[in-house]
Design a protein around this motif. Structure first.
Motif, PDB file in Angstrom:
ATOM      1  N   LYS A  74      82.027 118.127 -24.192  1.00  0.00           N
ATOM      2  CA  LYS A  74      81.906 119.159 -23.443  1.00  0.00           C
ATOM      3  C   LYS A  74      81.243 120.181 -23.920  1.00  0.00           C
ATOM      4  N   ALA A  75      80.956 121.397 -23.340  1.00  0.00           N
ATOM      5  CA  ALA A  75      80.226 122.327 -23.634  1.00  0.00           C
ATOM      6  C   ALA A  75      80.838 123.645 -22.957  1.00  0.00           C
ATOM      7  N   ILE A  76      81.547 124.402 -23.742  1.00  0.00           N
ATOM      8  CA  ILE A  76      82.104 125.904 -23.408  1.00  0.00           C
ATOM      9  C   ILE A  76      80.863 126.694 -23.702  1.00  0.00           C
ATOM     10  N   GLN A  77      80.712 127.523 -22.519  1.00  0.00           N
ATOM     11  CA  GLN A  77      79.695 128.562 -22.497  1.00  0.00           C
ATOM     12  C   GLN A  77      80.081 130.176 -22.588  1.00  0.00           C
ATOM     13  N   LEU A  78      79.959 130.845 -22.965  1.00  0.00           N
ATOM     14  CA  LEU A  78      80.364 132.630 -23.401  1.00  0.00           C
ATOM     15  C   LEU A  78      79.074 133.172 -22.602  1.00  0.00           C
ATOM     16  N   LEU A  79      79.457 134.115 -22.056  1.00  0.00           N
ATOM     17  CA  LEU A  79      78.794 135.542 -21.120  1.00  0.00           C
ATOM     18  C   LEU A  79      79.683 136.520 -22.091  1.00  0.00           C
ATOM     19  N   TYR A  80      77.945 136.646 -23.563  1.00  0.00           N
ATOM     20  CA  TYR A  80      78.885 138.005 -24.241  1.00  0.00           C
ATOM     21  C   TYR A  80      78.136 139.443 -24.294  1.00  0.00           C
ATOM     22  N   ARG A  81      78.091 140.511 -24.361  1.00  0.00           N
ATOM     23  CA  ARG A  81      78.097 141.465 -25.046  1.00  0.00           C
ATOM     24  C   ARG A  81      77.482 141.587 -25.776  1.00  0.00           C
ATOM     25  N   THR A  82      76.073 142.074 -26.195  1.00  0.00           N
ATOM     26  CA  THR A  82      74.925 142.346 -26.845  1.00  0.00           C
ATOM     27  C   THR A  82      74.023 143.234 -26.691  1.00  0.00           C
ATOM     28  N   TYR A  96      76.824 140.015 -15.076  1.00  0.00           N
ATOM     29  CA  TYR A  96      78.576 140.891 -16.706  1.00  0.00           C
ATOM     30  C   TYR A  96      78.654 141.667 -14.796  1.00  0.00           C
ATOM     31  N   THR A  97      79.810 141.385 -14.109  1.00  0.00           N
ATOM     32  CA  THR A  97      80.386 142.031 -12.968  1.00  0.00           C
ATOM     33  C   THR A  97      81.674 142.882 -13.205  1.00  0.00           C
ATOM     34  N   GLY A  98      82.127 143.185 -14.210  1.00  0.00           N
ATOM     35  CA  GLY A  98      82.986 144.034 -14.537  1.00  0.00           C
ATOM     36  C   GLY A  98      83.074 145.259 -14.113  1.00  0.00           C
ATOM     37  N   SER A  99      84.264 145.615 -14.577  1.00  0.00           N
ATOM     38  CA  SER A  99      83.994 147.532 -14.245  1.00  0.00           C
ATOM     39  C   SER A  99      83.862 148.451 -15.059  1.00  0.00           C
ATOM     40  N   GLU A 100      83.924 147.623 -16.397  1.00  0.00           N
ATOM     41  CA  GLU A 100      83.318 148.845 -17.293  1.00  0.00           C
ATOM     42  C   GLU A 100      82.323 148.128 -17.467  1.00  0.00           C
ATOM     43  N   PRO A 101      81.576 149.042 -18.166  1.00  0.00           N
ATOM     44  CA  PRO A 101      80.556 149.572 -18.788  1.00  0.00           C
ATOM     45  C   PRO A 101      80.542 148.766 -19.689  1.00  0.00           C
ATOM     46  N   LEU A 102      79.079 148.059 -19.948  1.00  0.00           N
ATOM     47  CA  LEU A 102      78.736 147.182 -21.507  1.00  0.00           C
ATOM     48  C   LEU A 102      78.702 147.423 -22.020  1.00  0.00           C
ATOM     49  N   SER A 103      78.631 149.138 -22.426  1.00  0.00           N
ATOM     50  CA  SER A 103      78.627 150.882 -23.129  1.00  0.00           C
ATOM     51  C   SER A 103      79.834 150.394 -24.217  1.00  0.00           C
ATOM     52  N   SER A 104      80.739 150.550 -22.647  1.00  0.00           N
ATOM     53  CA  SER A 104      81.772 150.423 -24.023  1.00  0.00           C
ATOM     54  C   SER A 104      82.617 149.516 -24.465  1.00  0.00           C
ATOM     55  N   LEU A 105      81.624 148.303 -24.262  1.00  0.00           N
ATOM     56  CA  LEU A 105      83.134 146.909 -25.190  1.00  0.00           C
ATOM     57  C   LEU A 105      82.106 146.900 -26.545  1.00  0.00           C
ATOM     58  N   ALA A 106      82.575 146.030 -27.338  1.00  0.00           N
ATOM     59  CA  ALA A 106      81.933 146.223 -28.635  1.00  0.00           C
ATOM     60  C   ALA A 106      81.182 144.790 -28.392  1.00  0.00           C
ATOM     61  N   PRO A 107      80.164 144.863 -29.061  1.00  0.00           N
ATOM     62  CA  PRO A 107      78.782 144.167 -29.748  1.00  0.00           C
ATOM     63  C   PRO A 107      80.341 142.629 -29.497  1.00  0.00           C
ATOM     64  N   GLY A 108      79.607 142.014 -29.026  1.00  0.00           N
ATOM     65  CA  GLY A 108      80.536 140.139 -29.400  1.00  0.00           C
ATOM     66  C   GLY A 108      81.333 140.063 -28.535  1.00  0.00           C
ATOM     67  N   THR A 109      82.255 141.232 -27.512  1.00  0.00           N
ATOM     68  CA  THR A 109      82.992 140.899 -26.629  1.00  0.00           C
ATOM     69  C   THR A 109      82.969 139.755 -25.702  1.00  0.00           C
ATOM     70  N   VAL A 110      83.474 138.611 -25.449  1.00  0.00           N
ATOM     71  CA  VAL A 110      83.380 137.448 -24.247  1.00  0.00           C
ATOM     72  C   VAL A 110      83.461 138.449 -22.961  1.00  0.00           C
ATOM     73  N   LEU A 111      82.566 138.342 -22.072  1.00  0.00           N
ATOM     74  CA  LEU A 111      82.723 139.036 -20.820  1.00  0.00           C
ATOM     75  C   LEU A 111      83.019 137.640 -19.661  1.00  0.00           C
ATOM     76  N   LYS A 112      82.942 136.311 -19.763  1.00  0.00           N
ATOM     77  CA  LYS A 112      82.933 134.779 -18.983  1.00  0.00           C
ATOM     78  C   LYS A 112      82.683 134.253 -19.741  1.00  0.00           C
ATOM     79  N   THR A 113      83.584 133.128 -19.547  1.00  0.00           N
ATOM     80  CA  THR A 113      83.685 131.742 -19.749  1.00  0.00           C
ATOM     81  C   THR A 113      83.748 130.549 -18.832  1.00  0.00           C
ATOM     82  N   ARG A 114      83.140 129.778 -19.195  1.00  0.00           N
ATOM     83  CA  ARG A 114      83.144 128.342 -18.464  1.00  0.00           C
ATOM     84  C   ARG A 114      82.998 126.872 -19.371  1.00  0.00           C
ATOM     85  N   THR A 115      83.784 126.273 -18.399  1.00  0.00           N
ATOM     86  CA  THR A 115      83.885 124.823 -19.724  1.00  0.00           C
ATOM     87  C   THR A 115      82.880 123.979 -18.533  1.00  0.00           C
TER      88      THR A 115
END
Length: 439
Positions: A70-78, A38-57
């Protein structure tokens, strides 16, 4: 809003809506794969569980080879086992014939202490010995896709591979479902109904997710139609004693110790002798493939210092196993199908201790019966239990998979769930372990 993994889009990415803006394409997953960070500017603690952080196909890979799927992969907050925010990866495969209204969250039995063995990495093209399990599970996934189910396949153990840490498996699984329904590219939404399905290590995630959904993810629980599982770990302290000294499954002892220690920040190494430390260090990044049959006759006593010959003399051990005892977890609110083998002698496990009994070679049948009966007696009358006395842990999936799929089809069709409550034989006590003094 999802954070993009990279700015460029390829032809493969453009096969999904808005892919040029929100996806990246990758052909393989390696230890340095930036998608997992995760490379976002917002701290993970401020994001709701299940928030999608990155997506790739990307293309769905089998043993490193790309397929047309095709497969869709999601990086998400947990959330990890200690309640801290973390990031994890899940994979979504859209059904070739479905409409996005129904999905199965399939929890893999990759059982590894190495993050490189996770199903998302195998699907992305990674090749490891431990990852071979995730590749083999395509045999279970293909029929579900053909029946119109979307598939969600989380890396249940998280990015530090905390093997056997059930509560963390649950949060990774439930937040994976949240993420899948929040991504525009998956074709699913808040109205998509879900079934939970998994065997062995996947059953750990399946059952814990069903148990914790009402409190941790009530909106997910409202969309669950049921859980189907087999070969379940219920009371780890019993399992340790059951496999102690067996021929094949003894490697599970150090693997579980490492995984749970890692998950809860517990250091068990001071209680181990030199041999125990050697085994511990060899398996710190090992998978079940590395451990099976490698330590025939291994016992806790052979690994521990003399004064800790009884594992219950180690306070940290007692605390850890009690945290991951399903007998102390809440009762799921949705129907369940539970299958369990009892032919462990065919896999070299001959244990039959008082209060533990027999099992499938690694899982204790009496514990699973006790849990099923507990669910029946605490408000969930929709529990079906099947015990296969002549099948071992490796053999049960052959019969479990078609039965589980048929059971799941009926739940999505709205048919009344069958019940074996009142007919399930008695099991073991699932009471928490009590500490004893060191000798």
């Amino acid at each position: 809003m999802a954070v993009t993994a990279a700015p460029a889009a390829t032809a493969a990415e453009l096969t999904t809506p808005n892919a040029a803006m929100s996806s990246t394409t990758a052909s393989s997953a390696t230890a340095s794969d930036p998608f997992y960070t995760y490379t976002g500017s917002e701290p993970l603690s401020s994001l709701a569980p299940g928030t999608v952080l990155k997506t790739r196909t990307l293309q769905y890979h089998l043993v490193g080879l790309p397929t047309p799927v095709k497969a869709i992969q999601l990086l998400y907050r947990t959330t990890d086992a200690q309640g801290r925010p973390s990031a994890n990866v899940t994979t979504v495969v859209r059904s070739l014939s479905g409409d996005g209204g129904k999905a199965v969250s399939y929890q893999s039995f990759y059982d590894s202490l190495n993050p490189e063995d996770g199903p998302s990495r195998a699907i992305a093209g990674g090749l490891t010995l431990g990852g071979a399990i995730a590749n083999a599970e395509a045999l279970f996934l293909a029929p579900l896709l053909l029946q119109g189910y979307n598939l969600v396949i989380p890396d249940t153990e998280g990015q530090t591979s905390n093997f056997a840490a059930g509560p963390e498996y649950a949060t990774n699984t439930l937040d994976s479902i949240r993420a899948a329904t929040r991504s525009a590219e998956t074709g699913m939404n808040q109205d998509t109904r879900f079934g939970l399905m998994g065997y062995s290590g996947g059953a750990i995630a399946t059952n814990w997710a069903a148990a914790l959904a009402p409190s941790y993810a009530p909106e997910v629980n409202d969309k669950l139609v049921g859980f189907a599982e087999g070969g379940l770990l219920v009371d780890p302290a019993h399992n340790l004693k059951y496999v102690d000294g067996s021929l094949v499954w003894t490697g599970v002892i150090p693997m579980a110790l490492i995984g749970v220690s890692r998950s809860y920040g517990i250091d068990l190494k001071p209680y181990l002798n030199s041999y125990g430390l050697e085994v511990y260090q060899k398996l710190e990044r090992g998978s079940i493939v590395d451990a099976l049959g490698r330590y025939p006759g291994l016992t806790w006593k052979k690994m521990a210092k003399p004064q800790y010959a009884d594992p219950n003399s180690v306070p940290a051990f007692v605390d850890a196993v009690n945290r991951i005892n399903l007998g102390s977890a809440p009762t799921p609110a949705v129907p369940g199908f539970i299958a369990q083998g009892n032919g462990g002698v065919f896999e070299g496990t001959f244990g039959n201790r008082p209060g533990i009994g027999t099992g499938d070679g690694v899982m204790v049948a009496g514990d699973v019966r006790a849990l099923a009966r507990q669910y029946c007696s605490t408000g969930n009358g929709s529990i079906e239990y099947k015990q296969f006395d002549l099948l071992s842990h490796v053999g049960v999936p052959v019969v479990w998979a078609p039965l589980a799929m048929s059971w799941m089809d009926d739940r999505f069709a709205g048919r009344n769930a069958p019940s074996d409550c009142g007919r399930i034989p008695a099991g073991n006590s699932l009471a928490p372990e009590k500490p004893v003094p060191a000798s």
